[in-house]
Design a protein around this motif. Structure first.
Motif, PDB file in Angstrom:
ATOM      1  N   MET A   1       0.826  -1.184   0.000  1.00  0.00           N
ATOM      2  CA  MET A   1       0.000   0.000   0.000  1.00  0.00           C
ATOM      3  C   MET A   1       0.877   1.257   0.000  1.00  0.00           C
ATOM      4  N   LEU A   2       1.929   1.233   0.767  1.00  0.00           N
ATOM      5  CA  LEU A   2       2.831   2.392   0.808  1.00  0.00           C
ATOM      6  C   LEU A   2       3.478   2.645  -0.545  1.00  0.00           C
ATOM      7  N   ALA A   3       3.752   1.571  -1.278  1.00  0.00           N
ATOM      8  CA  ALA A   3       4.370   1.739  -2.595  1.00  0.00           C
ATOM      9  C   ALA A   3       3.442   2.520  -3.528  1.00  0.00           C
ATOM     10  N   PHE A   4       2.144   2.197  -3.507  1.00  0.00           N
ATOM     11  CA  PHE A   4       1.193   2.911  -4.351  1.00  0.00           C
ATOM     12  C   PHE A   4       1.061   4.370  -3.910  1.00  0.00           C
ATOM     13  N   GLU A   5       1.067   4.608  -2.614  1.00  0.00           N
ATOM     14  CA  GLU A   5       1.007   5.986  -2.126  1.00  0.00           C
ATOM     15  C   GLU A   5       2.249   6.764  -2.570  1.00  0.00           C
ATOM     16  N   PHE A   6       3.407   6.144  -2.473  1.00  0.00           N
ATOM     17  CA  PHE A   6       4.656   6.792  -2.887  1.00  0.00           C
ATOM     18  C   PHE A   6       4.625   7.114  -4.379  1.00  0.00           C
ATOM     19  N   ILE A   7       4.192   6.158  -5.193  1.00  0.00           N
ATOM     20  CA  ILE A   7       4.106   6.374  -6.638  1.00  0.00           C
ATOM     21  C   ILE A   7       3.131   7.521  -6.941  1.00  0.00           C
ATOM     22  N   GLY A   8       2.004   7.548  -6.231  1.00  0.00           N
ATOM     23  CA  GLY A   8       1.029   8.622  -6.432  1.00  0.00           C
ATOM     24  C   GLY A   8       1.597   9.988  -6.077  1.00  0.00           C
TER      25      GLY A   8
END
Length: 156
Positions: A1-8
């Protein structure tokens, strides 16, 4: 989940920075940064698709929320299952259509930077795979709550 937030967040910073650069260039009337609006557009697409994944991971999809909050436990489980089945179907559709587009156009260059359009199309595939994975991870919990609600209803 953190990876998607970081990418966003990274995509948002890229979009904001390139848009700002393009606006400043137009205001000050200097050239050479025409690519900035193409980068902003690509980043916007990434933000949109990654944002959908983030919202779905947090359970912030508002499709059934009004009904879900006021429903009895058994009906809430039914709404959750319908939402999960819909998410799975949409994910599969994104994978199938995204793959079809990817095969035909991933090497077609973008108008200004001449990057392969695969950098855009891959967002559809990422969303599709993510939606399928999210639905698959939710299904056992929802089935369990559906059957436990049924067992509790039978026991009463």
């Amino acid at each position: 989940m953190l990876a998607f937030e970081f990418i966003g967040v990274v995509a948002f910073i890229v979009m904001f920075g390139s848009t700002l650069l393009g606006v400043i260039a137009r205001y000050l009337e200097f050239g050479g940064v025409e690519w900035s609006f193409e980068v902003a557009g690509i980043a916007f697409i990434w933000i949109t698709f990654i944002g959908v994944i983030n919202a779905e991971l947090r359970g912030e999809n508002v499709a059934f929320e009004a009904l879900n909050h006021s429903a009895p436990v058994r009906l809430k489980a039914v709404f959750d299952m319908i939402g999960t089945i819909a998410l799975l179907a949409i994910g599969i559709a994104f994978i199938v259509s995204g793959w079809a587009v990817w095969q035909r156009s991933w090497l077609v260059p973008t108008p200004v930077l001449r990057m392969p359009t695969g950098v855009i199309t891959v967002t559809v595939l990422i969303l599709g795979v993510s939606a399928v994975c999210i639905a698959a991870s939710r299904a056992p919990r929802i089935l369990d709550s559906l059957f436990s609600a049924t067992r509790k209803g039978d026991a009463q």
